[in-house]
Design an enzyme around this catalytic site. Structure first.
Site, PDB file in Angstrom:
ATOM      1  N   THR A 149    -126.442 -10.236 -49.617  1.00  0.00           N
ATOM      2  CA  THR A 149    -125.644  -9.334 -50.431  1.00  0.00           C
ATOM      3  C   THR A 149    -125.319  -9.980 -51.764  1.00  0.00           C
ATOM      4  OG1 THR A 149    -123.755 -10.241 -49.246  1.00  0.00           O
ATOM      5  CG2 THR A 149    -124.423  -8.057 -48.604  1.00  0.00           C
TER       6      THR A 149
ATOM      7  N   THR B  74    -125.444  -4.523 -51.475  1.00  0.00           N
ATOM      8  CA  THR B  74    -126.556  -5.195 -50.818  1.00  0.00           C
ATOM      9  C   THR B  74    -127.794  -4.309 -50.727  1.00  0.00           C
ATOM     10  OG1 THR B  74    -127.215  -6.377 -48.796  1.00  0.00           O
ATOM     11  CG2 THR B  74    -125.859  -4.417 -48.513  1.00  0.00           C
TER      12      THR B  74
END
Length: 577
Positions: free
Chosen positions: A390, A408
């Protein structure tokens, strides 16, 4: 001072395939950046990439607020850090409105396509992991364009067109490739055959060879997509030529995404989740985000004596943190999922009285049986935490408004599918679901029914954007990238600042541990001294080596002073106007 090159997998279990192995090892080799400090009136941005932080700072300099800067930073991250985030993904945001003393949570997590079914990754009774990680079937409906547009429309000052300008310029004019991006591209090319005609190859290579740090990389197709988004809003992404390009690419790779899936996507405003730690208010995003696990962990620690007297980095303090994490992750595994599909016991798990009950079980010198952590009465078989990469950013403006945003595309470079000539790299978020609920995988882990694949469902996540408030004023913004280590990294950053009195730089760069209950192991970074490891083992912890884990971003807010730090593990750098 240079960070050490990662070389081993964070979690040594086969179900996390080679992407998790190399993903956690992609540690920036840049020198530790210094924390940024200055007067509150300037505002500050902390992100995984220096160019992204500067994009947000530019919006602050132009008179924008924290929301404008956060949107600009997120869009820029998707350009310069395609390893981790972008328009083809999704995430969660927590906004603290200083004037109204209110917290707002936005869920722009990806959703499963309408044709998704629980057994879509199962062949002959067995899960085929790569089907949920690479290719068209891995792609869920992206949420980032709709999410960023929604927060900008509701709380921004300058508008989406202004917020997108820095990202458009970076994509059009180019940016310098970081060592982190270069290594990621090289390793993908070494592991996966990307045909020469695949548009993804233009992102992963330069002049016929792998990307090299310091090269300039432009993304003109993405610049055009961003320009349409800026001019016409999210409909330009979810309908029309961009949508057709994305769907065409996904279906050519065996996926099930449709134009109707894209057109039907909506972000969700949720009630912010509230907790308490050392007399401070915690605000984060509730399930399917990971904020509940973070709050539960901190409230367990809050019910124990402050960790300060134990000493930062001591085995005694690390043991307490590990035991709190185990309890919270056990509850996560047994019960959490998309609240639109399953009943999530949020009130129970966020109750300080329940935290005190769990805290009372923690022993200073031993561990519990693995089956005794958390609330065993919670319904559903356990599911291991298995989300991955992420990007996180924190923004504070001169008015005291704060945004914590985590976004993400999941595994590194997502599903390795680019949406045709849109330039959008697409997520592999379908891998965050439990692929075969109720049946053990090759490691004996049982998939959770609460997080099973269902059409329109949002997969469970560890993303935990967090704002800490004291006496009605935001005093800290925190969050992280790195799958399940997001929770442990964010928890330790908060503990480092509040219990151990660290500044922002020390809070994000200090060695960390990670424990997620299953597998039964306490992962410790190499910088943790041998005597600390030995004493953790004496307490019953199953200590395992781990390279650098999550990458944490932090802003600490005093009444007249701000301090921001970006985690050296990923080579980020904060910025101010």
């Amino acid at each position: 001072m240079q960070t050490r090159r990662g070389s081993a997998a964070l979690f040594r279990i086969g179900v996390w395939v080679f992407f998790a192995v190399f993903g956690v090892a992609l540690i920036a080799e840049a020198a530790f950046p210094k924390p940024l400090s200055g007067p509150v009136a300037r505002g500050m941005v902390a992100a995984d990439h220096a160019e992204a932080s500067r994009a947000g700072a530019k919006l602050l300099a132009e008179g924008g607020n924290a929301v404008d800067a956060a949107v600009a930073t997120a869009l820029a991250l998707g350009v310069v850090d395609p390893v981790s985030s972008g328009l083809g993904g999704g995430g969660f945001l927590l906004y603290w409105d200083a004037k109204n003393h209110a917290a707002y949570a936005l869920d722009f997590r990806e959703t499963a396509p309408a044709a998704a079914r629980p057994d879509m990754f199962v062949t002959a009774g067995k899960v085929v992991p790569m089907r949920s990680r690479i290719g068209g079937l891995a792609v869920a409906v992206p949420g980032e364009p709709a999410g960023l547009a929604a927060i900008e429309a509701r709380f921004g000052k300058l508008g989406l067109k202004a917020a997108a300008r820095p990202a458009i310029a970076l994509a059009r004019d180019g940016f310098f490739v970081t060592p982190y991006l270069a290594r990621a591209a090289t390793r993908v090319l070494a592991q996966v055959a990307v045909p020469s005609h695949d548009p993804l190859r233009n992102l992963l290579t330069s002049r016929g060879g792998p990307l090299a740090a310091g090269q300039k990389l432009a993304r003109p197709e993405l610049a055009r997509t961003l320009s349409r988004l800026a001019a016409r809003g999210p409909d330009s992404f979810y309908k029309g030529e961009t949508a057709r390009a994305i769907v065409g690419a996904v279906r050519a790779r065996g996926g099930i995404l449709t134009e109707a899936d894209l057109a039907g996507y909506r972000p969700i405003w949720r009630d912010a989740l509230h907790g308490r730690f050392r007399g401070r208010d915690l605000y984060t995003v509730p399930p399917p985000a990971g904020g509940l696990t973070t709050v539960e962990t901190l409230q367990i620690l809050d019910a124990r004596p402050p960790l300060g007297p134990l000493g930062a980095g001591s085995s005694a303090a690390d043991h307490e943190i590990a035991e709190a994490l185990k309890n919270a992750f056990a509850d996560r595994a047994r019960s959490l999922g998309d609240p639109a599909f399953v009943k999530v016991p949020t009130a129970h798990l966020a109750d300080p009285a329940y935290a005190r009950q769990l805290a009372g079980r923690i022993s200073d010198d031993k561990v519990e049986k693995i089956t005794d952590y958390g609330d065993k009465a919670l319904a559903g078989p356990p599911d291991a935490a298995h989300d991955h990469g992420t990007s996180h950013l924190c923004v504070a403006d001169g008015a005291g408004d704060v945004v914590a945003l985590t976004t993400t595309i999941n595994l590194y470079f997502g599903a390795l599918v680019q949406g045709g000539d849109s330039g959008v790299l697409l997520n592999d978020e379908m891998d965050d679901f439990a692929a075969q609920p109720g049946a053990p995988n090759q490691f004996g882990l049982i998939g959770g029914f609460a997080n099973s694949v269902q059409a329109g469902k949002r997969p469970l996540s560890s993303m935990s954007p967090l704002v800490v408030v004291k006496d009605g004023r935001a005093v800290m913004c925190a969050g992280a990238s790195g799958g399940p280590t997001i929770v442990s990294g964010t928890v330790q950053a908060v503990v480092n600042v509040i219990d151990f009195g660290m500044d922002a730089e020390a809070a994000v760069s200090s060695p960390r541990i990670h424990d997620q209950w299953i597998p039964d192991a306490l992962y410790v970074e190499d910088e943790i001294p041998r005597d600390v490891r030995d004493n953790l083992k004496k307490r019953g912890q199953k200590v395992m080596p781990a390279d650098e884990q999550s990458a944490v971003q932090v802003i600490v807010l005093d009444p007249d002073h701000l301090e921001a730090a970006s985690d050296p593990r990923k080579g980020g750098e904060p910025a101010a106007p």
